[in-house]
Write an enzyme that holds these catalytic residues in place. Structure first.
Site, short mmCIF file in Angstrom:
data_model
loop_
_atom_site.label_atom_id
_atom_site.label_comp_id
_atom_site.label_asym_id
_atom_site.label_seq_id
_atom_site.Cartn_x
_atom_site.Cartn_y
_atom_site.Cartn_z
N TYR A 98 0.81 -1.22 0.00
CA TYR A 98 0.00 0.00 0.00
C TYR A 98 0.85 1.28 0.00
O TYR A 98 0.49 2.25 -0.69
CB TYR A 98 -0.98 -0.01 1.17
N GLU A 140 -8.57 -7.44 4.82
CA GLU A 140 -7.74 -8.50 4.23
C GLU A 140 -7.06 -9.32 5.30
O GLU A 140 -6.94 -10.55 5.18
CB GLU A 140 -6.73 -7.87 3.27
N TYR A 188 -14.96 -17.90 -5.34
CA TYR A 188 -14.03 -18.21 -6.42
C TYR A 188 -12.65 -18.50 -5.86
O TYR A 188 -12.37 -18.25 -4.69
CB TYR A 188 -13.94 -17.03 -7.41
N GLY A 272 -24.18 -16.10 -20.01
CA GLY A 272 -22.87 -16.59 -20.44
C GLY A 272 -22.18 -17.38 -19.36
O GLY A 272 -22.79 -18.19 -18.64
N GLY A 274 -21.29 -16.42 -16.63
CA GLY A 274 -21.80 -16.06 -15.32
C GLY A 274 -22.62 -17.15 -14.68
O GLY A 274 -23.00 -17.05 -13.50
N THR A 276 -21.51 -19.93 -13.73
CA THR A 276 -20.70 -20.78 -12.86
C THR A 276 -21.02 -20.68 -11.37
O THR A 276 -21.21 -21.72 -10.72
CB THR A 276 -19.19 -20.56 -13.12
N PRO A 277 -21.09 -19.49 -10.76
CA PRO A 277 -21.43 -19.48 -9.34
C PRO A 277 -22.85 -19.94 -9.07
O PRO A 277 -23.15 -20.48 -7.99
CB PRO A 277 -21.24 -18.01 -8.93
N PHE A 385 -17.16 -10.49 -13.32
CA PHE A 385 -15.90 -11.13 -13.68
C PHE A 385 -14.99 -10.05 -14.25
O PHE A 385 -15.28 -9.48 -15.30
CB PHE A 385 -16.11 -12.24 -14.70
N GLY A 386 -13.88 -9.76 -13.56
CA GLY A 386 -12.99 -8.69 -13.99
C GLY A 386 -13.18 -7.47 -13.11
O GLY A 386 -13.89 -7.50 -12.11
N PRO A 387 -12.55 -6.35 -13.46
CA PRO A 387 -12.66 -5.13 -12.65
C PRO A 387 -14.12 -4.70 -12.53
O PRO A 387 -14.87 -4.70 -13.51
CB PRO A 387 -11.84 -4.11 -13.44
#
Length: 396
Positions: A98, A140, A188, A272, A274, A276-277, A385-387
């Site tokens: 950081y 975290e 994930y 698509g 998406g 999966t979860p 999925f992704g940013p």
């Protein structure tokens, strides 16, 4: 939270910083990777950097966090922080990274805004940064302490299943023969792979089996690039090179889009990959004997492109009060409804909790339709999925 003096300064300078935040983040990443090329090679997603989506997500999250602080001085945007912290934990981000980000981010701010960055302005935005950074570090730390797995672990591929022309499922067991740590449906894992140029790139893939599975199981869609986005480095590597007997490095499971223990009606909407979860959630619901109504919605290009379709159908059928509505842009006859997802005539019971995963346009459209049907905003949860280019806009 934010001091009164800093709040006043941030409020006054937020329009200028917000207007330049895109330039600031672009300069920040250029400085960061010049000084620390290993971060781009081994930690940051090179595809997202090339497409510019990571820069947009960082810019949005900083602006959203600052806006939230000045508008809600006694609170903080925990939803945004939790989402970011889970992603950071899956990558193995450490507290000592950081200050590095702070150094290059504030140098970029000074370069772009010039004389407008007075000592007072610098101090106020430094306070914003460390409020956000310290909150993330604390979350975290908690996630690392709660995890049953420390760091990366080697897993051997024991089965590979070709789901569609572009999607493959990988099933893995720990190389060390130890136990498979638990997780929650919807989470994930990060997968780290070594590429031909020596880089070690990391991607996240949703687990597609219910908690309690003796293996780690996830599906990977081969990402084909276009004029603005490169081919998926990791997805294409996994499809082309990883077979039974190969070893991959996996993180512990993370992710805050998780299926809660509830008796409420549920709606699981995906598009698509998406899906999966949602498969893990559906299997979990079927194993738990969930008795309340469950509405399953999925949109895809065609039935042939619908990954895990047989699981989607099988787990839905096992539930006592469930319906599945599939939408296909092509070849829908006999398999589903034609066109894009449309909930107009889909029954959504009162008190429904919704989980969404798919492209942002799909999720925005479904969310709007759910709100129109009376679903509470707090009961609509999603995964990107992704940013996450949506969360930063909605956090404030």
């Amino acid at each position: 939270m934010l001091s009164e003096q800093s709040a006043a300064t941030v409020r006054a300078t937020l329009p200028a910083v917000g207007a330049a935040i895109g330039e600031i983040t672009e300069r920040f990443y250029a400085r960061l990777f010049d000084a620390h090329p290993d971060l781009l090679r081994d930690l940051f997603n090179r595809g997202n950097q090339a497409a510019g989506t990571q820069k947009q997500a960082l810019a949005g999250s900083i602006a959203a966090f600052a806006t939230y602080l000045v508008n809600n001085p006694e609170q903080r945007p925990d939803l945004m922080l939790e989402r970011i912290a889970h992603k950071h934990a899956s990558l193995g981000v450490l507290p000592e990274q950081y200050p590095i980000v702070h150094e290059h981010l504030f140098a970029a701010i000074a370069e772009i805004l010039g004389d407008a960055v007075t000592p007072e302005v610098a101090a106020a935005w430094t306070e914003v940064y460390w409020l956000m950074a310290n909150a993330l570090i604390a979350i975290e730390k908690r996630l690392y302490e709660q995890s049953e797995q420390t760091g990366w672990r080697e897993w051997e591929v024991v089965e590979r299943i070709e789901e569609t022309a572009d999607v493959a499922t990988f099933r893995l067991r720990p190389v060390d023969g130890g136990p498979v740590p638990g997780y929650r449906a919807g989470q994930y894992v990060s997968v780290g792979v070594g590429l031909a140029d020596g880089a070690r790139q990391i991607r996240q893939y949703s687990l597609t089996a219910a908690p309690g599975s003796p293996v780690r199981q996830f599906a990977v869609k081969r990402v084909a690039g276009d004029a603005t986005t490169p081919d998926g480095e990791v997805s294409n590597h996994l499809h082309a090179h990883v077979r039974v007997g190969d070893v991959l490095q996996l993180s512990a499971p993370y992710g805050d889009l998780v299926l809660d223990d509830t008796d409420a009606p549920l709606l699981l909407a995906s598009a698509g990959i998406g899906v999966t979860p949602m498969i893990a959630m559906l299997e979990q619901l079927s194993l738990a004997g969930h008795s309340a109504p469950v509405t399953v919605v999925h949109a895809d290009r065609s039935p042939a492109a619908h990954a895990l379709r047989s699981d989607h159908e099988a787990y839905t059928v096992k539930l006592p009060d469930a319906q599945a509505v599939f939408f296909y842009e092509q070849d829908a006859e006999g398999a589903g409804r034609p066109g894009l997802a449309d909930l107009t005539d889909v029954d959504v019971p009162a008190g429904t909790r919704a989980y969404l995963c798919g492209p942002l346009p799909f999720m925005r459209a479904v969310r709007e339709q759910l709100l129109a049907k009376g679903v509470a905003p707090a009961d609509i949860h999603y995964e990107v999925f992704g940013p996450d280019l949506w969360l930063a806009r909605t956090a404030a």
